[in-house]
Each structure stands twice: as C-alpha cells, then as structure tokens.
Design an enzyme around this catalytic site. Sequence first.
Site, PDB file in Angstrom:
ATOM      1  N   SER A   1      50.837  33.967  59.284  1.00 59.40           N
ATOM      2  CA  SER A   1      51.748  34.242  60.384  1.00 59.40           C
ATOM      3  C   SER A   1      51.366  35.545  61.089  1.00 59.40           C
ATOM      4  O   SER A   1      50.262  35.656  61.617  1.00 59.40           O
ATOM      5  CB  SER A   1      53.187  34.270  59.860  1.00 59.40           C
ATOM      6  OG  SER A   1      54.116  34.317  60.907  1.00 59.40           O
TER       7      SER A   1
ATOM      8  N   ASP B   1      54.227  23.737  64.362  1.00 61.88           N
ATOM      9  CA  ASP B   1      54.745  25.090  64.187  1.00 61.88           C
ATOM     10  C   ASP B   1      55.733  25.458  65.280  1.00 61.88           C
ATOM     11  O   ASP B   1      55.392  25.464  66.459  1.00 61.88           O
ATOM     12  CB  ASP B   1      53.571  26.074  64.180  1.00 61.88           C
ATOM     13  CG  ASP B   1      53.890  27.349  63.423  1.00 61.88           C
ATOM     14  OD1 ASP B   1      55.036  27.792  63.480  1.00 61.88           O
ATOM     15  OD2 ASP B   1      52.964  27.893  62.782  1.00 61.88           O
TER      16      ASP B   1
ATOM     17  N   HIS C   1      55.290  25.929  59.171  1.00 63.35           N
ATOM     18  CA  HIS C   1      54.742  27.279  59.271  1.00 63.35           C
ATOM     19  C   HIS C   1      54.485  27.938  57.909  1.00 63.35           C
ATOM     20  O   HIS C   1      53.481  28.607  57.724  1.00 63.35           O
ATOM     21  CB  HIS C   1      55.708  28.139  60.087  1.00 63.35           C
ATOM     22  CG  HIS C   1      55.245  29.519  60.358  1.00 63.35           C
ATOM     23  ND1 HIS C   1      54.287  29.819  61.306  1.00 63.35           N
ATOM     24  CD2 HIS C   1      55.601  30.710  59.804  1.00 63.35           C
ATOM     25  CE1 HIS C   1      54.084  31.124  61.340  1.00 63.35           C
ATOM     26  NE2 HIS C   1      54.870  31.686  60.445  1.00 63.35           N
TER      27      HIS C   1
END
Length: 467
Positions: free
Chosen positions: A168, A416, A444
């Site tokens: 991320s 995502d 995610h």
Amino acid sequence: MAPIIARLLSKSRPYLVPGKLLVKELWFEVPLNHSQPNTKTIKLFARSAIKYEKPIIEPSPKEDSQRPYLVYLQGGPGFGNPAPQDSPLSKYMLDRGYELLLLDYRGTGYSCPVSAGTLQLVGGPQEQADYLKLFRADTIVKDLEAVRLCLTEDLPPEKKRWSIFGQSFGGMTAMTYLSFAPEGLREAFITGGLASLDKGPAEVYQSTYRRCIDRNKAYYKKFPEDVGVVKWVAGKIQELGGQKGVPLPAGGFLTVRNLLSLGINFGGDGGLDRVHNLIVKMKADLDQFNLFTRATLNSFEQDLGFDVAPIYALLHEPCWMYGPGFASNWAADRVGQSLEEYRWLREDWTLGSLGDRPLYFIGEMVPRFHFDTRSELVKLKETADILAAFDQWPSLYDIERLGKNEVPVYAAAYNDMYVDSDLARETARRIQGIKVFETNMLFHGAVRTNPDEVFKALLSLRDDTID
C-alpha cells in the site's frame, strides 16, 4: 569530517519467539532533517528476524553469516510494524535466505510516534505542520538509506544492497526509493501500491470515489434491508446527539458523517460483513434501549484508527502530493461534494432530502469533518489546515528515472478500492522491467488475508521465466 547520517544506538541480544524466529531489537539515530544533519535528531526503532537454526556443527566465528536484508515497508501512512512472528513475510520469505528488517517509519510505531501530545512539544500549529512535512515518503527513503549504510558498513559489496517489500503506502514509498536511491536496492516487491505518479489527491479521488460507489452497490445488494436501516440509524444519531453528535467513550462524537466513514472497510476481505454487523449491533441497541451501549460505541470508535494514528489523517492527502505547485485543499471534500451519491458532505444536506436513495459510505478519504469529531484530531485542526494549504511539496517520484529502472520489481495489483487498478496499470507501464501479477479476485490487504496466493505469484515472477 562528514556528519554521521545514521547511528546505531543499541542492539539487543537475540531472543527466540515462536515460529523458530531469532529476533533482535535495534535503535537508530537519524537527523530530523537530512539536509541539516548537524541539527536535531530523532530515534527509529526496528526489529530484525531470521530463521533460527541449530546446526550440528557450529560455524566458525570468522565465517560471514549475515543474510541479505529484506525490509518491509508498512502501509498507512501512520501504522507501525507488527512483531516478526505476526508478519507474513516471516513465513514466506525467511526460508529464501533473507534477514527480515521491520523498521517503523518516523512518526509511527515506536519511532518518535506522532500524537497531539508529542506535537505540542514541537510548538504551535505552524511548527507542527513544518515538522510533519518531514514525515512523507521522500524523507522516509532518506532514513532507509541512512540505516542501510549504517547496517551494511562492514559487509562485503554483494551484501550492501537490500531488498524491499512495500504494501500500500509502502509500495508508494518503494517507488520513491526506486526514483531517488536505486543504488541501494537489490530488488523491490510491491503489493497494492502502484499509485499514480503524477496525479494529485483530487484526480485520484475521482477514481477512488467511483470504486467506492461500486462497493456501496455491492453492500446494499448483499444487505438490501440496510438501505432503510442505515438511514434509520443515521436519524437516531441526529435525534440523540443533536448538532454535536453522540459522545464517544474516548471523547469524540458519533455523527452521521462519522458513521458513513465505516466504508473504509469495503476495500478489504469481509468488509461488507464487518460494516453490516456493526449496523446490526447499533440497531439492536436502539430497538431495545433507544441509546447506544458503551460496547457498541467502543466498537465503532476502535474500527477507525484516527485517534491512535493521527498521522494517517494529517498526511493522507499530502502523501499523494507528488510535487510542488499545487495544494490539496481538502480534496476529499471538494470531489465528494461534487458527486450526487455524496451530497451528505455538503453543508446544506438533510437526511430527508434522500428520498428512497441509500446513504453511501466513503472509503479511505479523509474529509475535514474528522477534525471536528475525533478527540485527537480536534486538537490538530489548525495544523491540518496549514498542511492542506501548502503547495511546495518536494517531488516524490522521478518518472524519467523509473522509465530507465534497472532494479527488478515484482508487483501485485488487485480489485482495489484504495489504489485504482486503471491508475496502477498506467504506473506499471512507466516502470521499466516491472513484472505484475494482476487479479480481480483479491482485495487490497491480500498480503495478510490471502498470503499463499500473493507470495506464490510474486516469487513465481521473480524465480520463473516468462516466454
């Protein structure tokens, strides 16, 4: 004499934890501002881990037993690292011969954590904002390079470079690393982090709000009765809390807008059910007592981490500011207010104006109202406003250099809600030599929830050939 960029302050004796992991704790000292290395310093905390092995014959002390480092770059921005035994990298990567390094970014975990209290020590809102400008990916990469040079100073040349694994926001940090210090890298893994290289938060939100709308539609399709229940709960919050909201145990307030922030869960595995279960819990309280119990309010309060990790809210939009010349100016509000599905972000909105339409939850956006209702963030509202108006952010990426990249990069891109898949493809096309595993069957946080699939795919990209 050149100034010391990073200094190892202490290293604990190795200790064993379940999973046959041999762990060390390390403390480093680095400059607060790397362009002024002889002024104020801060401390960084890390844990390293290797697979514990008890050989029949102990190796000679003269033998070089140092494994190459693999550094995990955590998501966020704002959250510290888990203990090594709780990291999926310990299970899937240590058998590959690495030493795992879990370094808490500055401002997170144990590394000079940011809170309203610690920021008060810095000074007023302007001083706090200036301090926080040094906590983005560009400075984190300088910390990482300083620590790398410190740890590998006495190692042979082939072990001086290290590998990085960015999840991320950690993937965004990895791309900053590839842009400005690729000479320190052996390879880079990126999961859920192929963010846009040249789009600010307002442009990014145009995409992520659409993804969030899709997830809301999936939520209400799965739980159609919640169309009415969510609006009913919202009405009760207004009835019980008035203009200010329902007081929360830690000092903030539950408002309709805060309720609709629960949609951040929609981007992860089980997120639809997580939100539904909390809505059921809230409705049960109201049906039976016409109030919210402490347990329910505590569940709501703990669901979002704004009060325990305020740096996430403070730097959420700044972490997308890829260069100087423009300000974020509360992009989450500006973009959301322009969308019919998010009329509730407008000041003149009323619950009755919805008619039969559902209330839509927001995702990872951080609108300004959080700084009116979260106990920790209320104290930092002026600081947040200063950051939102700042327009001279340093560059985060060197697109030309990424186009000539020579460091092996292996990435996973998902269905995502936080990092738009279309923008991720555009970014991948701009990084020379990258290999990408793309799927719409994972979310995610798949590196934690579906690690078997993620690590199998990433290691196949690294170890296998594509013909």
